[in-house]
Write a protein that holds these residues in place. Structure first.
Motif, PDB file in Angstrom:
ATOM      1  N   LEU A 104      21.818  62.933 -46.535  1.00  0.00           N
ATOM      2  CA  LEU A 104      23.154  62.361 -46.645  1.00  0.00           C
ATOM      3  C   LEU A 104      23.650  61.700 -45.363  1.00  0.00           C
ATOM      4  CD1 LEU A 104      24.861  65.114 -48.834  1.00  0.00           C
ATOM      5  CD2 LEU A 104      24.019  62.868 -49.557  1.00  0.00           C
ATOM      6  N   SER A 105      22.838  61.737 -44.312  1.00  0.00           N
ATOM      7  CA  SER A 105      23.197  60.971 -43.116  1.00  0.00           C
ATOM      8  C   SER A 105      22.838  59.494 -43.295  1.00  0.00           C
ATOM      9  CB  SER A 105      22.502  61.532 -41.873  1.00  0.00           C
ATOM     10  OG  SER A 105      21.104  61.275 -41.912  1.00  0.00           O
ATOM     11  N   LEU A 106      22.098  59.189 -44.363  1.00  0.00           N
ATOM     12  CA  LEU A 106      21.715  57.809 -44.658  1.00  0.00           C
ATOM     13  C   LEU A 106      22.528  57.309 -45.849  1.00  0.00           C
ATOM     14  CD1 LEU A 106      17.838  58.100 -44.269  1.00  0.00           C
ATOM     15  CD2 LEU A 106      19.474  57.080 -42.652  1.00  0.00           C
ATOM     16  N   LEU A 107      23.296  56.283 -45.631  1.00  0.00           N
ATOM     17  CA  LEU A 107      24.166  55.748 -46.673  1.00  0.00           C
ATOM     18  C   LEU A 107      23.355  55.272 -47.870  1.00  0.00           C
ATOM     19  CD1 LEU A 107      27.144  55.187 -47.258  1.00  0.00           C
ATOM     20  CD2 LEU A 107      26.801  52.895 -46.323  1.00  0.00           C
ATOM     21  N   SER A 108      22.182  54.716 -47.625  1.00  0.00           N
ATOM     22  CA  SER A 108      21.347  54.241 -48.732  1.00  0.00           C
ATOM     23  C   SER A 108      20.963  55.392 -49.653  1.00  0.00           C
ATOM     24  CB  SER A 108      20.080  53.568 -48.183  1.00  0.00           C
ATOM     25  OG  SER A 108      19.348  54.463 -47.355  1.00  0.00           O
ATOM     26  N   GLU A 109      20.680  56.567 -49.086  1.00  0.00           N
ATOM     27  CA  GLU A 109      20.310  57.716 -49.915  1.00  0.00           C
ATOM     28  C   GLU A 109      21.525  58.306 -50.618  1.00  0.00           C
ATOM     29  OE1 GLU A 109      17.491  60.521 -48.508  1.00  0.00           O
ATOM     30  OE2 GLU A 109      16.331  59.043 -47.380  1.00  0.00           O
ATOM     31  N   LEU A 143      33.435  67.859 -58.006  1.00  0.00           N
ATOM     32  CA  LEU A 143      32.581  67.397 -56.913  1.00  0.00           C
ATOM     33  C   LEU A 143      32.879  68.277 -55.712  1.00  0.00           C
ATOM     34  CD1 LEU A 143      30.673  65.386 -55.472  1.00  0.00           C
ATOM     35  CD2 LEU A 143      32.679  63.911 -55.094  1.00  0.00           C
ATOM     36  N   VAL A 144      31.875  69.023 -55.263  1.00  0.00           N
ATOM     37  CA  VAL A 144      32.034  69.947 -54.145  1.00  0.00           C
ATOM     38  C   VAL A 144      31.286  69.377 -52.939  1.00  0.00           C
ATOM     39  CG1 VAL A 144      31.753  72.313 -53.331  1.00  0.00           C
ATOM     40  CG2 VAL A 144      32.172  71.871 -55.762  1.00  0.00           C
ATOM     41  N   LEU A 145      32.011  69.100 -51.873  1.00  0.00           N
ATOM     42  CA  LEU A 145      31.443  68.469 -50.682  1.00  0.00           C
ATOM     43  C   LEU A 145      31.373  69.502 -49.571  1.00  0.00           C
ATOM     44  CD1 LEU A 145      33.647  65.255 -50.896  1.00  0.00           C
ATOM     45  CD2 LEU A 145      31.255  65.471 -51.623  1.00  0.00           C
ATOM     46  N   CYS A 146      30.170  70.014 -49.297  1.00  0.00           N
ATOM     47  CA  CYS A 146      30.084  71.038 -48.249  1.00  0.00           C
ATOM     48  C   CYS A 146      28.868  70.869 -47.343  1.00  0.00           C
ATOM     49  CB  CYS A 146      30.113  72.437 -48.856  1.00  0.00           C
ATOM     50  SG  CYS A 146      28.924  72.740 -50.150  1.00  0.00           S
ATOM     51  N   ALA A 147      28.173  69.742 -47.417  1.00  0.00           N
ATOM     52  CA  ALA A 147      27.026  69.520 -46.528  1.00  0.00           C
ATOM     53  C   ALA A 147      27.510  69.221 -45.112  1.00  0.00           C
ATOM     54  CB  ALA A 147      26.183  68.362 -47.049  1.00  0.00           C
ATOM     55  N   ARG A 148      26.947  69.925 -44.141  1.00  0.00           N
ATOM     56  CA  ARG A 148      27.244  69.625 -42.740  1.00  0.00           C
ATOM     57  C   ARG A 148      26.036  70.008 -41.901  1.00  0.00           C
ATOM     58  NH1 ARG A 148      32.268  73.075 -40.838  1.00  0.00           N
ATOM     59  NH2 ARG A 148      31.634  72.321 -38.805  1.00  0.00           N
ATOM     60  N   HIS A 149      25.909  69.344 -40.763  1.00  0.00           N
ATOM     61  CA  HIS A 149      24.734  69.534 -39.909  1.00  0.00           C
ATOM     62  C   HIS A 149      25.153  69.290 -38.472  1.00  0.00           C
ATOM     63  CE1 HIS A 149      20.348  69.710 -39.268  1.00  0.00           C
ATOM     64  NE2 HIS A 149      20.526  68.747 -38.375  1.00  0.00           N
ATOM     65  N   PHE A 150      25.042  70.309 -37.643  1.00  0.00           N
ATOM     66  CA  PHE A 150      25.476  70.210 -36.247  1.00  0.00           C
ATOM     67  C   PHE A 150      24.389  69.579 -35.382  1.00  0.00           C
ATOM     68  CE2 PHE A 150      25.803  71.819 -31.918  1.00  0.00           C
ATOM     69  CZ  PHE A 150      27.145  71.646 -31.637  1.00  0.00           C
ATOM     70  N   ARG A 151      24.787  68.746 -34.442  1.00  0.00           N
ATOM     71  CA  ARG A 151      23.846  68.185 -33.481  1.00  0.00           C
ATOM     72  C   ARG A 151      24.417  68.312 -32.072  1.00  0.00           C
ATOM     73  NH1 ARG A 151      19.315  65.905 -34.680  1.00  0.00           N
ATOM     74  NH2 ARG A 151      19.250  65.184 -32.521  1.00  0.00           N
ATOM     75  N   THR A 166      26.441  62.577 -37.163  1.00  0.00           N
ATOM     76  CA  THR A 166      27.497  63.450 -37.678  1.00  0.00           C
ATOM     77  C   THR A 166      28.560  62.648 -38.414  1.00  0.00           C
ATOM     78  OG1 THR A 166      27.129  65.051 -35.907  1.00  0.00           O
ATOM     79  CG2 THR A 166      29.237  65.164 -37.054  1.00  0.00           C
ATOM     80  N   PHE A 167      28.927  61.513 -37.880  1.00  0.00           N
ATOM     81  CA  PHE A 167      29.896  60.627 -38.531  1.00  0.00           C
ATOM     82  C   PHE A 167      29.394  60.212 -39.912  1.00  0.00           C
ATOM     83  CE2 PHE A 167      31.431  56.246 -39.306  1.00  0.00           C
ATOM     84  CZ  PHE A 167      32.800  56.442 -39.266  1.00  0.00           C
ATOM     85  N   ALA A 168      28.107  59.862 -39.993  1.00  0.00           N
ATOM     86  CA  ALA A 168      27.529  59.418 -41.263  1.00  0.00           C
ATOM     87  C   ALA A 168      27.390  60.566 -42.247  1.00  0.00           C
ATOM     88  CB  ALA A 168      26.165  58.775 -41.011  1.00  0.00           C
ATOM     89  N   HIS A 169      26.898  61.703 -41.766  1.00  0.00           N
ATOM     90  CA  HIS A 169      26.605  62.836 -42.640  1.00  0.00           C
ATOM     91  C   HIS A 169      27.879  63.542 -43.095  1.00  0.00           C
ATOM     92  CE1 HIS A 169      25.117  66.936 -43.650  1.00  0.00           C
ATOM     93  NE2 HIS A 169      24.054  66.281 -44.061  1.00  0.00           N
ATOM     94  N   PHE A 170      28.790  63.765 -42.164  1.00  0.00           N
ATOM     95  CA  PHE A 170      29.966  64.585 -42.417  1.00  0.00           C
ATOM     96  C   PHE A 170      31.131  63.795 -43.017  1.00  0.00           C
ATOM     97  CE2 PHE A 170      33.077  67.825 -40.293  1.00  0.00           C
ATOM     98  CZ  PHE A 170      33.182  68.523 -41.476  1.00  0.00           C
ATOM     99  N   TYR A 171      31.192  62.494 -42.719  1.00  0.00           N
ATOM    100  CA  TYR A 171      32.310  61.699 -43.225  1.00  0.00           C
ATOM    101  C   TYR A 171      31.882  60.591 -44.196  1.00  0.00           C
ATOM    102  CZ  TYR A 171      35.878  58.126 -43.575  1.00  0.00           C
ATOM    103  OH  TYR A 171      36.742  57.189 -44.083  1.00  0.00           O
ATOM    104  N   LEU A 172      30.987  59.694 -43.775  1.00  0.00           N
ATOM    105  CA  LEU A 172      30.650  58.552 -44.623  1.00  0.00           C
ATOM    106  C   LEU A 172      30.074  58.982 -45.967  1.00  0.00           C
ATOM    107  CD1 LEU A 172      29.110  55.849 -42.237  1.00  0.00           C
ATOM    108  CD2 LEU A 172      31.404  55.931 -43.233  1.00  0.00           C
ATOM    109  N   SER A 173      29.238  60.024 -45.967  1.00  0.00           N
ATOM    110  CA  SER A 173      28.644  60.465 -47.239  1.00  0.00           C
ATOM    111  C   SER A 173      29.730  60.970 -48.185  1.00  0.00           C
ATOM    112  CB  SER A 173      27.595  61.544 -46.999  1.00  0.00           C
ATOM    113  OG  SER A 173      28.178  62.773 -46.607  1.00  0.00           O
ATOM    114  N   ARG A 174      30.733  61.659 -47.643  1.00  0.00           N
ATOM    115  CA  ARG A 174      31.805  62.201 -48.482  1.00  0.00           C
ATOM    116  C   ARG A 174      32.709  61.088 -48.999  1.00  0.00           C
ATOM    117  NH1 ARG A 174      33.021  68.304 -46.468  1.00  0.00           N
ATOM    118  NH2 ARG A 174      30.970  68.718 -45.574  1.00  0.00           N
TER     119      ARG A 174
END
Length: 273
Positions: free
Chosen positions: A61-66, A84-92, A105-113
């Motif tokens: 989910l850090s990739l907008l295409s996916e 729709l439950v949005l709970c994916a997160r990944h710390f870096r 983090t911006f892509a995974h935590f915000y753009l995907s949602r």
């Protein structure tokens, strides 16, 4: 039968929610990065005789295409989405730029949602009492770095997550602002500190701090009790926020319509580019 889509459903809170609703006879779609964890989810469903109601969509989910491919998959497979439950997160700890040019983090935590919320909106509208549950952390005091949203100049992993929480608050405000009259209920939810896998990339010193936090954190079983309550009986208000089981006003300084519109416009431009 209701259909639940859970982003980040192969681990932690998402996994517990997914298994809970599958056991209750609902159709559950889990989205996750790990094919191995996805197969474990499907195998558990087969053991329960519920494999026809369990689905797994592998995606980074850090990739907008996916993320967009996930939206397309769901849209081609289901007539409605009840939750729709949005709970994916990944710390870096260290900054990473994805192959698409976004800070991870911006892509995974915000753009995907953002993409999932808006991309599945019409399927949610087709349900009787649709809800988006965004588990991100309302009530925090993270700063939004408007001139450097992707933290190119001063990246810090915790700062990125804290800002991501604020961005998701504004996502909820903007979702309703851009969809007047929608019957979707948007719920922003802060579960508190939970003893999950703490998915991410950590330096040894940060990992040591995480281990200390984990020992005093609430269990996943405890954490999902108020989450399930919200999903079973969504609030009447179009937008609501909770810190665990305590309501939080979604009309304070962290939820201003001006900032929400500013972020929405910025995001639309990013995605158009």
């Amino acid at each position: 039968m209701k259909t639940y889509v859970i982003a980040g459903g192969t681990d932690g809170i998402g996994k517990a929610v997914a298994h809970g609703y599958l056991e209750r006879g609902q159709e559950v779609v889990v989205v996750g990065r790990s094919a191995e964890k996805g197969e474990a989810w499907l195998a558990a469903a087969r053991q329960r005789g519920a494999d026809e109601r369990a689905h797994f969509i592998p995606a980074d989910l850090s990739l907008l295409s996916e993320t967009r491919a996930v939206v397309d998959h769901i849209r081609s497979s289901f007539a409605k989405v009840d939750a729709l439950v949005l709970c994916a997160r990944h710390f870096r700890t260290t900054r990473l730029v994805t192959a698409e040019g976004f800070e991870n983090t911006f892509a995974h935590f915000y753009l995907s949602r953002f993409a999932l919320s808006h991309g599945l909106a019409d399927l949610l509208e087709s349900a009787d009492a649709p809800v988006i549950l965004n588990i991100a952390g309302p009530g925090t005091e993270g700063e939004i770095y408007w001139e450097d949203l992707q933290l190119a100049r001063e990246y810090d992993g915790q700062r990125a997550l804290m800002q991501g929480g604020r961005l998701n608050d504004l996502l909820g405000v903007a979702f309703l602002d851009t969809r007047p009259g929608t019957k979707v209920r948007y719920v922003l939810f802060n579960p508190g500190t939970v003893s999950t896998s703490f998915s991410g990339q950590y330096t040894p010193d940060v990992m040591a701090q995480v281990d200390i936090i984990r020992r005093s954190a609430q269990s996943v079983h405890e954490a999902i009790v108020p989450i399930v309550k919200v999903l079973d009986d969504p609030p009447a208000a179009p937008l609501s926020a909770f810190v665990r089981d305590v309501p939080l006003s979604p009309h304070g300084p962290g939820f201003t319509i001006e900032e929400a519109r500013r972020l929405h416009l910025h995001t639309k431009r990013l995605l158009a580019d």
